[in-house]
Enzyme design. Structure first.
Site, PDB file in Angstrom:
ATOM      1  N   CYS A  33       0.813  -1.227   0.000  1.00 51.64           N
ATOM      2  CA  CYS A  33       0.000   0.000   0.000  1.00 51.64           C
ATOM      3  C   CYS A  33       0.842   1.270   0.000  1.00 51.64           C
ATOM      4  CB  CYS A  33      -0.947   0.012   1.194  1.00 51.64           C
ATOM      5  SG  CYS A  33      -2.075  -1.377   1.159  1.00 51.64           S
TER       6      CYS A  33
ATOM      7  N   HIS B 230      -3.274   7.517   2.154  1.00 49.55           N
ATOM      8  CA  HIS B 230      -3.652   6.214   1.618  1.00 49.55           C
ATOM      9  C   HIS B 230      -5.080   5.921   2.077  1.00 49.55           C
ATOM     10  CE1 HIS B 230      -3.934   2.067   0.698  1.00 49.55           C
ATOM     11  NE2 HIS B 230      -3.677   1.620   1.913  1.00 49.55           N
TER      12      HIS B 230
ATOM     13  N   ASN C 213     -10.039  -0.060  -0.333  1.00 52.92           N
ATOM     14  CA  ASN C 213      -8.577   0.011  -0.291  1.00 52.92           C
ATOM     15  C   ASN C 213      -8.022  -0.570  -1.592  1.00 52.92           C
ATOM     16  OD1 ASN C 213      -5.867  -0.253   0.183  1.00 52.92           O
ATOM     17  ND2 ASN C 213      -6.077  -1.144   2.225  1.00 52.92           N
TER      18      ASN C 213
HETATM   19  N1  ACO Z   1     -18.779  -8.148   8.675  1.00 54.98           N
HETATM   20  C1  ACO Z   1     -19.339  -8.382   9.888  1.00 54.98           C
HETATM   21  N2  ACO Z   1     -18.621  -8.753  10.962  1.00 54.98           N
HETATM   22  C2  ACO Z   1     -17.304  -8.888  10.819  1.00 54.98           C
HETATM   23  C3  ACO Z   1     -16.656  -8.660   9.574  1.00 54.98           C
HETATM   24  C4  ACO Z   1     -17.461  -8.294   8.477  1.00 54.98           C
HETATM   25  N3  ACO Z   1     -16.958  -8.055   7.272  1.00 54.98           N
HETATM   26  N4  ACO Z   1     -15.333  -8.866   9.723  1.00 54.98           N
HETATM   27  C5  ACO Z   1     -15.149  -9.198  11.000  1.00 54.98           C
HETATM   28  N5  ACO Z   1     -16.326  -9.211  11.656  1.00 54.98           N
HETATM   29  C6  ACO Z   1     -16.583  -9.520  13.050  1.00 54.98           C
HETATM   30  C7  ACO Z   1     -15.470 -10.326  13.686  1.00 54.98           C
HETATM   31  O1  ACO Z   1     -15.613 -11.690  13.410  1.00 54.98           O
HETATM   32  C8  ACO Z   1     -15.669  -9.991  15.140  1.00 54.98           C
HETATM   33  O2  ACO Z   1     -16.721 -10.785  15.631  1.00 54.98           O
HETATM   34  P1  ACO Z   1     -16.644 -11.417  17.104  1.00 54.98           P
HETATM   35  O3  ACO Z   1     -16.553 -10.242  18.016  1.00 54.98           O
HETATM   36  O4  ACO Z   1     -17.898 -12.195  17.207  1.00 54.98           O
HETATM   37  O5  ACO Z   1     -15.404 -12.242  17.114  1.00 54.98           O
HETATM   38  C9  ACO Z   1     -16.132  -8.550  15.127  1.00 54.98           C
HETATM   39  O6  ACO Z   1     -16.608  -8.297  13.789  1.00 54.98           O
HETATM   40  C10 ACO Z   1     -15.035  -7.565  15.431  1.00 54.98           C
HETATM   41  O7  ACO Z   1     -13.890  -7.898  14.644  1.00 54.98           O
HETATM   42  P2  ACO Z   1     -12.565  -7.099  14.768  1.00 54.98           P
HETATM   43  O8  ACO Z   1     -11.539  -7.703  13.864  1.00 54.98           O
HETATM   44  O9  ACO Z   1     -12.225  -6.947  16.215  1.00 54.98           O
HETATM   45  O10 ACO Z   1     -13.050  -5.704  14.193  1.00 54.98           O
HETATM   46  P3  ACO Z   1     -12.288  -4.356  14.212  1.00 54.98           P
HETATM   47  O11 ACO Z   1     -13.092  -3.370  14.953  1.00 54.98           O
HETATM   48  O12 ACO Z   1     -10.851  -4.493  14.553  1.00 54.98           O
HETATM   49  O13 ACO Z   1     -12.388  -3.950  12.678  1.00 54.98           O
HETATM   50  C11 ACO Z   1     -11.019  -3.891  10.722  1.00 54.98           C
HETATM   51  C12 ACO Z   1     -11.763  -4.765  11.696  1.00 54.98           C
HETATM   52  C13 ACO Z   1     -11.991  -3.025   9.973  1.00 54.98           C
HETATM   53  C14 ACO Z   1     -10.277  -4.791   9.748  1.00 54.98           C
HETATM   54  C15 ACO Z   1     -10.023  -3.019  11.525  1.00 54.98           C
HETATM   55  O14 ACO Z   1      -9.250  -3.801  12.367  1.00 54.98           O
HETATM   56  C16 ACO Z   1      -9.137  -2.246  10.623  1.00 54.98           C
HETATM   57  O15 ACO Z   1      -9.579  -1.342   9.957  1.00 54.98           O
HETATM   58  N6  ACO Z   1      -7.843  -2.557  10.604  1.00 54.98           N
HETATM   59  C17 ACO Z   1      -6.935  -1.917   9.717  1.00 54.98           C
HETATM   60  C18 ACO Z   1      -6.942  -2.696   8.475  1.00 54.98           C
HETATM   61  C19 ACO Z   1      -6.445  -1.886   7.337  1.00 54.98           C
HETATM   62  O16 ACO Z   1      -6.819  -0.764   7.133  1.00 54.98           O
HETATM   63  N7  ACO Z   1      -5.601  -2.534   6.588  1.00 54.98           N
HETATM   64  C20 ACO Z   1      -5.081  -1.965   5.486  1.00 54.98           C
HETATM   65  C21 ACO Z   1      -3.941  -1.032   5.862  1.00 54.98           C
HETATM   66  S1  ACO Z   1      -2.484  -1.540   5.169  1.00 54.98           S
HETATM   67  C22 ACO Z   1      -2.913  -1.704   3.616  1.00 54.98           C
HETATM   68  O17 ACO Z   1      -3.544  -0.835   3.104  1.00 54.98           O
HETATM   69  C23 ACO Z   1      -2.561  -2.967   2.926  1.00 54.98           C
END
Ligand code: ACO
Length: 344
Positions: A134, A271, A301
Site C-alpha cells: 500500500c 492512503h 482500499n
Molecule cells: N462483517 C461483519 N462482521 C465482521 C466482519 C465483516 N466483514 N469482519 C469481522 N467481523 C466480526 C469479527 O468476526 C468480530 O466478531 P466477534 O466479536 O464475534 O469475534 C467482530 O466483527 C469484530 O472484529 P474485529 O476484527 O475486532 O473488528 P475491528 O473493529 O478491529 O475492525 C477492521 C476490523 C476493519 C479490519 C479493523 O481492524 C481495521 O480497519 N484494521 C486496519 C486494516 C487496514 O486498514 N488494513 C489496510 C492497511 S495496510 C494496507 O492498506 C494494505
C-alpha cells in the site's frame, strides 16, 4: 542605503544562482481508472456474512470496483497512464521512465511496467515495477524523484495499479470487504526550482520499513515459497494499532525537513485504507477535517492505486490547484510506510 541595496542584489543573485542548480520533480499531469463493475456493501451481503452497517462503521467503505475477467493490472494502469499523458498534454514519446507500483502484477515476470510501456507505444527509456504494497505509490514517487533531480531522466510516468480482488479469499469476511481494484498515474517532469519550499514539485520524501511485521499483513503464496499466488491475510487490529503512529511519524519528518507545519497544508491526501485511520492520523497532527481528501468510500482500499485515485478525484473536482501544498502518506504490508510533501 546604497550598500544595503548592493547586498540585497547580491543576495538575490545568489538565490538565483542556487536556483539554477536545483531541479524539482513537478506534477505535470494526472489520470486514473476504475473498472466498470461497481460492487456495493449490499452486494457483499449476498456473498458473506456481513452488513452495510458493519463495513461503513468500521471502515467508511460503501463501494469498490472489481476488474472484469481477463482485465489485468497492466490494462488498468494503461488507462490511467494514457489519461495522465493527455492531462499533461504529452505523448509516450515525451516520457523516459515508467514505474508501476503494484503487488498484483499481471505476471511473476516480465514486469507490469514493461507491459504498460508497450501498450502506450513507448519503445525507449526504462520501465520497472516497485513493490511496497500500500506504500507503493509513495515509494515510486520517491524513486522517480531521485531519478529526475539527478538529471538522468526528464519525465516519469509514476503509476499505482492493483487488482487486489485476485488476491482475496472471497470466503473471508474479515478481508474481502476491504479491498478493490483500480489505477492512478501522474506525469512527473524535472523543472528548475529555487530550492525553497515555494517551488512547485516534490519537496521532501521519507520512506520507512520494518520487516519484522510480516505476519500481520501478507499474502500466503508466491513463486518461491508455494508456487501459487496465495491469498491476503491480515491481523486487522494490529495493522490499525501501528498505522496511525507510523504515518504520523513520517509526516512529522516531512514537516521538520521543510520547516512547515500542518497549518501550511492545503490538502492531506492519505492512503485510502480506512476512514478511521485517516481521521485519527489527521487529528493527531491537527490537520483540519476540511483539508482531508477521502475517496475510500467509493473504491475501498486499492493499495498502491489509492493515493493517485484520490489525487485525481480532487484535481478533477477543482479542490487541488497548482501552487497548493499537498501531503501524501501511506502504510502497508512489510510493514512499509512513507510520506511525500508536494507543491502541486
Ligand atoms: N462483517 C461483519 N462482521 C465482521 C466482519 C465483516 N466483514 N469482519 C469481522 N467481523 C466480526 C469479527 O468476526 C468480530 O466478531 P466477534 O466479536 O464475534 O469475534 C467482530 O466483527 C469484530 O472484529 P474485529 O476484527 O475486532 O473488528 P475491528 O473493529 O478491529 O475492525 C477492521 C476490523 C476493519 C479490519 C479493523 O481492524 C481495521 O480497519 N484494521 C486496519 C486494516 C487496514 O486498514 N488494513 C489496510 C492497511 S495496510 C494496507 O492498506 C494494505
Amino acid at each position: 542605503m546604497q550598500a544595503h541595496d548592493t547586498r540585497s542584489a547580491a543576495k538575490r543573485t545568489n538565490t538565483l544562482t542556487l536556483g539554477q542548480t536545483k531541479l524539482r520533480s513537478v506534477i505535470r499531469g494526472i489520470g486514473s481508472y476504475l473498472p466498470v463493475n461497481k460492487v456495493s456493501n449490499a452486494d457483499l451481503e449476498k456473498m458473506v456474512d456481513t452488513s452495510d452497517d458493519w463495513i461503513v462503521q468500521r471502515t467508511g467503505i460503501r463501494n469498490r470496483h472489481i476488474a472484469a475477467e481477463g482485465e489485468t493490472t497492466s490494462m488498468l494502469a494503461t488507462h490511467a497512464a494514457n489519461a495522465a499523458l493527455a492531462n499533461a498534454g504529452l505523448t509516450a514519446q515525451d516520457i523516459d521512465l515508467v514505474i508501476v507500483a503494484t503487488s498484483s502484477p499481471d505476471y511473476t515476470f516480465p514486469s507490469t511496467a514493461t507491459q504498460v510501456q508497450a501498450a502506450i507505444g513507448m519503445h525507449h527509456g526504462a520501465a520497472f515495477d516497485l513493490q511496497a504494497v500500500c506504500s507503493g505509490f509513495v515509494y515510486a514517487i520517491t524513486v522517480a524523484d531521485k531519478f529526475l533531480i539527478s538529471g538522468s531522466h526528464k519525465r516519469a510516468l509514476v503509476i499505482g495499479a492493483e487488482t487486489f480482488s485476485r488476491l482475496l479469499d472471497w470466503n473471508d469476511r474479515t478481508t474481502c470487504v476491504l479491498f478493490g481494484d483500480g489505477a492512478g498515474a501522474v506525469v512527473l517532469e524535472a523543472q528548475q526550482g529555487t530550492g525553497s519550499v515555494q517551488d512547485r514539485g516534490v519537496l521532501t520524501t521519507h520512506l520507512r520499513s520494518d520487516g519484522r511485521h510480516r505476519e500481520k499483513l501478507y499474502v500466503d503464496g508466491g513463486p518461491s515459497s508455494t508456487k501459487t499466488v496465495g491469498h491476503l491475510r491480515m491481523q486487522g487490529k494490529d495493522v490499525f494499532r501501528h498505522a496511525v503512529s507510523m504515518v504520523t511519524d513520517v509526516m512529522v519528518d516531512a514537516f521538520a525537513a521543510t520547516n512547515t507545519t500542518a497549518a501550511d497544508l492545503d490538502w492531506f491526501v492519505p492512503h485510502q485504507a480506512n476512514r478511521r485511520i485517516i481521521d485519527a492520523s489527521a487529528e493527531k497532527l491537527g490537520i483540519a477535517p476540511e483539508k482531508i481528501v477521502v475517496t475510500v468510500d467509493q473504491h475501498g482500499n486499492t493499495s498502491a492505486a489509492s493515493i493517485p485515485l484520490a489525487l485525481a478525484t480532487a484535481v478533477a473536482d477543482g479542490r487541488i490547484k497548482p501552487g497548493q501544498l499537498v501531503m501524501i502518506e501511506a502504510m502497508g504490508g512489510g510493514f512499509t510506510w512513507g510520506s511525500a510533501l508536494i507543491r502541486w
